[in-house]
Design a protein around this motif. Structure first.
Motif, PDB file in Angstrom:
ATOM      1  N   UNK A 136       0.827  -1.206   0.000  1.00 34.13           N
ATOM      2  CA  UNK A 136       0.000   0.000   0.000  1.00 34.13           C
ATOM      3  C   UNK A 136       0.863   1.257   0.000  1.00 34.13           C
ATOM      4  N   UNK A 137       1.851   1.321   0.879  1.00 33.43           N
ATOM      5  CA  UNK A 137       2.694   2.517   0.948  1.00 33.43           C
ATOM      6  C   UNK A 137       3.658   2.606  -0.229  1.00 33.43           C
ATOM      7  N   UNK A 138       4.051   1.472  -0.767  1.00 33.96           N
ATOM      8  CA  UNK A 138       4.860   1.509  -1.991  1.00 33.96           C
ATOM      9  C   UNK A 138       4.074   2.183  -3.108  1.00 33.96           C
ATOM     10  N   UNK A 139       2.804   1.800  -3.260  1.00 34.74           N
ATOM     11  CA  UNK A 139       1.950   2.411  -4.274  1.00 34.74           C
ATOM     12  C   UNK A 139       1.726   3.889  -3.990  1.00 34.74           C
TER      13      UNK A 139
ATOM     14  N   UNK B  86      12.361  -4.593  -5.258  1.00 30.90           N
ATOM     15  CA  UNK B  86      13.659  -4.258  -4.663  1.00 30.90           C
ATOM     16  C   UNK B  86      13.519  -3.446  -3.375  1.00 30.90           C
ATOM     17  N   UNK B  87      12.277  -3.152  -2.975  1.00 27.42           N
ATOM     18  CA  UNK B  87      12.085  -2.330  -1.791  1.00 27.42           C
ATOM     19  C   UNK B  87      12.475  -0.887  -2.006  1.00 27.42           C
TER      20      UNK B  87
ATOM     21  N   UNK C 286      13.560  -1.209   4.574  1.00 29.57           N
ATOM     22  CA  UNK C 286      13.482  -1.916   5.850  1.00 29.57           C
ATOM     23  C   UNK C 286      12.346  -2.936   5.846  1.00 29.57           C
ATOM     24  N   UNK C 287      11.192  -2.546   5.339  1.00 28.33           N
ATOM     25  CA  UNK C 287      10.060  -3.474   5.289  1.00 28.33           C
ATOM     26  C   UNK C 287      10.369  -4.610   4.323  1.00 28.33           C
ATOM     27  N   UNK C 288      11.009  -4.278   3.223  1.00 27.62           N
ATOM     28  CA  UNK C 288      11.389  -5.287   2.238  1.00 27.62           C
ATOM     29  C   UNK C 288      12.363  -6.298   2.848  1.00 27.62           C
TER      30      UNK C 288
END
Length: 397
Positions: free
Chosen positions: A98-101, A130-131, A139-141
């Motif tokens: 969600x936050x990546x988007x 690739x995060x 960090x989440x990745x």
């Protein structure tokens, strides 16, 4: 065998200290890049920006601690592993996507002009893999990678006593073997997105989680406690001076003079060594500091830091967005305004991030889709009761 363990307040306190360090690094980044290197304030910005780079490694250490502390004593079967992955999918991977988007969309709108929607989608999928949809999301990745590996490591440690007894050193060895192989053979530039780069923190956390109660008993011995605390905090002090000093020389452009007087082997790994060892001792120091705080903080102060720790994952996810907005509207000014704004930025993004996370928790039943799982805000009466219990225990011992 013990099936479930109580939640430790020390972990939330350590998370609070770690997220404060993360916010210090991010809010001071403008000062480091904008203030002239010959300014009297540049060393101060450099110190906070560099010394604060302990938050993410500490979160990795704490995550490993919580996993092994809670799951290691329990029977490892298909049901346990299935439930473990379901929880991580819900509370970690979904907020990450969600936050990546969100960050990709905002930067697409504000900064980039992709030739087509299809190109943008492919770019987004590449960055998510690739995060890198936004710098802090690595960090989440990394956490997702370590969650995938967790059942394997847990079974390995349960099967081989030698491995779990030496997990502390094993993680350091794995990380540095990876660093060496990557530098000499693989040449992967995005090594910061690979979990092997953080194995020392992960394995140290695992070791602490497995042997936590044994270690607490050992620390009751005054001599052992004195030697342990002295070693960890002296080492951290020496390494934070080395790390901040090294980065200061790099940033003012005089590190070449130092490099000319050092062996090639040292020059090749000095940056990695100063960061990794500083962060490792910092994480251990924060872990110990949290135990001291749990016993020493007044109820109101403990409640504050426990709340920060409880919302730390959400704060981590949302604060860069607020930072982008604030820096968009205030980009400069007189020296007094500029330097004052750096402090104001830290305070504002801290408070606003917390408020957004907690209000979301209160108003949206499915808040975990956005910010992951978090506990409710604790009441004052709980901490007063805890303080009374701690006082009674200390008086009777």
């Amino acid at each position: 065998m013990e099936k479930r363990r109580l939640n430790l307040d020390e972990i939330q306190l350590a998370r609070a200290f770690a997220i404060i360090a993360v916010l210090l690094v991010h809010s001071s980044s403008t000062g480091v890049t904008s203030v002239p290197t010959d300014s009297l304030l540049f060393p101060i910005y450099n110190f906070f920006n560099v010394a604060g780079k302990l938050g993410t490694p500490t979160f990795i250490m704490l995550s490993a601690f919580v996993l092994f502390y809670n799951y290691y004593p329990r029977k490892t079967d298909a049901t346990l592993i299935k439930n473990f992955y379901i929880k991580r999918l819900k509370y970690i991977l979904i907020p990450y996507l969600l936050f990546s988007a969100l960050y990709f969309g905002v930067k697409w709108f504000a900064y980039y002009d992709y030739p087509s929607f299809g190109f943008a989608v492919n770019k987004f999928l590449y960055l998510v893999a690739l995060g890198k949809a936004h710098p802090h999301l690595y960090f989440v990745f990394i956490s997702v990678q370590l969650y995938l590996l967790f059942p394997f490591f847990m079974l390995l440690f349960k099967r081989f006593k030698l491995l779990r007894k030496h997990a502390f050193w094993l993680g350091i060895a794995i990380q540095w073997i990876w660093v060496y192989l990557n530098k000499e053979y693989f040449h992967i530039t995005l090594k910061g997105s690979i979990s092997l780069s953080y194995m020392s923190f992960y394995f140290v956390g695992a070791y602490l989680g497995i042997y936590y109660h044994d270690l607490r008993e050992k620390m009751k011995d005054h001599l052992i406690r004195f030697k342990t605390l002295s070693f960890i905090f002296f080492s951290y002090g020496a390494l934070v001076v080395l790390y901040t000093g090294y980065m200061y020389l790099v940033r003012i452009g005089t590190s070449g003079t130092l490099a000319n007087n050092l062996p090639d082997l040292v020059n090749q790994y000095l940056a990695e060594f100063t960061w990794a060892t500083h962060a490792l001792f910092a994480g251990l120091g924060l872990f110990l500091l949290a135990h001291w705080a749990e016993k020493s903080f007044q109820p109101s102060r403990k409640r504050l830091f426990m709340e920060i720790g409880a919302t730390s994952f959400g704060i981590y996810l949302i604060h860069p967005m607020l930072l982008m907005i604030m820096r968009y509207f205030v980009q400069g000014g007189s020296p007094l305004v500029f330097h004052g704004w750096q402090l104001i930025t830290f305070i504002v993004i801290f408070v606003l991030s917390w408020a957004i996370v907690r209000v979301t928790y209160k108003l949206i039943p499915q808040y975990w889709i956005i910010f992951g799982k978090m506990p409710p805000m604790e009441t004052r009466s709980k901490y007063k009761a805890d303080a009374h219990r701690n006082t009674s225990t200390s008086l009777s011992s």
